[in-house]
Design an enzyme around this catalytic site. Structure first.
Site, PDB file in Angstrom:
ATOM      1  CG  HIS A 159      -2.133   0.840   1.099  1.00 14.90           C
ATOM      2  ND1 HIS A 159      -2.306   1.774   0.105  1.00 14.90           N
ATOM      3  CD2 HIS A 159      -3.264   0.896   1.871  1.00 14.90           C
ATOM      4  CE1 HIS A 159      -3.482   2.371   0.257  1.00 14.90           C
ATOM      5  NE2 HIS A 159      -4.077   1.851   1.319  1.00 14.90           N
ATOM      6  CG  ASP A 373      -9.216 -12.040 -20.480  1.00 16.16           C
ATOM      7  OD1 ASP A 373      -8.654 -13.107 -20.159  1.00 16.16           O
ATOM      8  OD2 ASP A 373      -9.844 -11.903 -21.542  1.00 16.16           O
TER       9      ASP A 373
END
Length: 434
Positions: A159, A373
């Site tokens: 993060h 994808d």
């Protein structure tokens, strides 16, 4: 289901496909990087074989595709292959690489979908890693093979380097490299520190502690708001706000997050503050290049509410909107943020002293997770790793886009009260599995 059903096959270090230029060796932190912890954000993706006829059968072929494409992706996201230095103000982009684990899970994927999500996380994410701090191996990925032929990818990303928006971009970029190994490698910019330098350490430390504070053991539960329930909730808040001319019409995120905060706070007699992490990219377009990646979210804070009975959702949403409008109208964003950091420091230090409850909300809604994808279609399911930090609320779009899922982390006694809150259960359904 026990973690003993997982067998680690391999552990590798994936380095960028091209060395990082010396001119990019040091990445200075921005104020946004500085105010984020070194913890990992964890995100899981599931690709069942029966829904992905193009998913390769050979596990070795799958791992080769993912390893090679991760190497190419790290060339563009070079700070993620580096090391956070002890001064806390920069990343050395030294190409030490990402950690890539491969494991076999001795059960079909369907067996874990309806199980307790915490048990599933023991399997799909690297052991003990989600949301824990680290200054090296800023990306850790685990490819899991189920005995039904399906796979999952458990990804943990620092993060300190990325927020939700950049995490989404990184995953989609990795997937694009997997779909087309010959695609050109784009160049991104991680120069937020040049435009928005860090602030003095004591203030930053107060905010960081508030984001990672976990003195009390806490648990995470998921709740699902359907589209129809969200619309009903929005209508209720709009009606609560009064006449048509002054009516507040909340967004779905505003309605769901504010409502859950009220349900939690209503079980307490303590004063409370609601904060929300907001993506500032639309405001920062005039300062940052289009190719910018990194952290660009900031904590917005509503006024303290002394008595939980006084929480009015339309008023809460209105106050947060005023905060956001201030940023849209400012001519000096850095100066405005510095003033807000002072205010945040004071209020969050009170949270450390148990004078007030500060609830921190982050939304990953509208980010492009559903189009990921790698060459065998989008994930059938996705999940966030549980957050072992008290008073945290995370939101993301549901898998098919027909609602919002919330991940709530609280102390056990507070969660027990929330689980039986009739107001919450009127609009939200508990999600026991993935």
């Amino acid at each position: 289901m026990a973690a003993s059903r997982l067998a680690l096959i391999s552990k590798k270090i994936i380095k960028p496909s091209s060395p990082t230029p010396l001119s990019h060796r040091i990445k200075k932190h921005s104020i946004f990087d500085q105010l984020n912890p070194c913890s990992y954000i964890s995100f899981g993706m599931f690709f069942p074989k029966q829904y992905n006829p193009t998913l390769p059968v050979d596990p070795t072929h799958i791992s080769t595709i993912l390893e090679n494409s991760l190497s190419r992706a790290l060339t563009s996201y070079y700070p993620l292959a580096g090391t956070i230095r002890d001064d806390g103000l920069h990343v050395e982009c030294n190409d030490v690489g990402a950690k890539f684990l491969e494991a076999k899970i001795d059960c079909p994927m369907s067996e874990i979908f309806n199980r307790n999500s915490a048990k599933a996380e023991e399997l799909i994410f690297p052991t003990d890693l989600p949301w824990t701090p680290s200054k090296e191996n800023l990306v850790v990925a685990q490819l899991n093979h189920f005995n039904c032929g399906g796979i999952s990818i458990g990804l943990c990303v620092s993060h300190k380097i990325v927020d939700g928006s950049s995490l989404t971009n990184f995953i989609n970029h990795w997937a694009a490299m997997a779909r087309n190994p010959s695609a050109p490698i784009p160049s991104f910019q991680f120069d937020g520190g040049s435009h928005f330098p860090p602030v003095s350490s004591p203030r930053a430390e107060a905010i960081l502690k508030s984001k990672t504070r976990g003195n009390h053991p806490c648990i995470s539960n998921k709740y699902f708001f359907s589209r129809s329930k969200i619309n009903s909730l929005k209508a209720m808040i709009a009606a609560e706000s009064g006449t048509k001319s002054s009516s507040i019409v909340p967004t779905s995120v505003e309605a769901a997050s504010a409502f859950v905060y009220k349900c939690i706070a209503s079980n307490s007699t303590r004063p409370s503050i609601f904060t929300q992490s907001v993506n500032l990219r639309p405001i920062m377009k005039k300062w940052l290049p289009e190719e910018f990646q990194g952290n660009a979210s900031f904590l917005f804070m509503a006024p303290e509410i002394a008595d939980p009975a006084d929480i009015k959702l339309h008023r809460l949403i209105s106050e947060l909107r005023k905060e956001k409008q201030m940023y849209w109208e400012t001519k000096n964003l850095m100066s405005t943020m510095l003033e807000k950091v002072k205010s945040l420091q004071n209020q969050l230090e009170r949270d450390h002293d148990d004078e007030v409850d500060v609830y921190k909300c982050t939304s990953l809604c509208k980010f492009n997770f559903r189009d990921i994808d790698y060459g065998w279609g989008s994930p059938r399911r996705m999940c966030l790793g549980s957050v072992p930090i008290n008073k945290r609320i995370l939101l993301m779009d549901s898998q098919n886009g027909d609602g919002i899922e919330l991940l709530v982390s609280l102390k056990q006694e507070d969660m027990s009260a929330l689980e039986t809150n009739s107001n919450l259960l009127e609009f939200a359904s508990p999600s026991l599995g993935l």
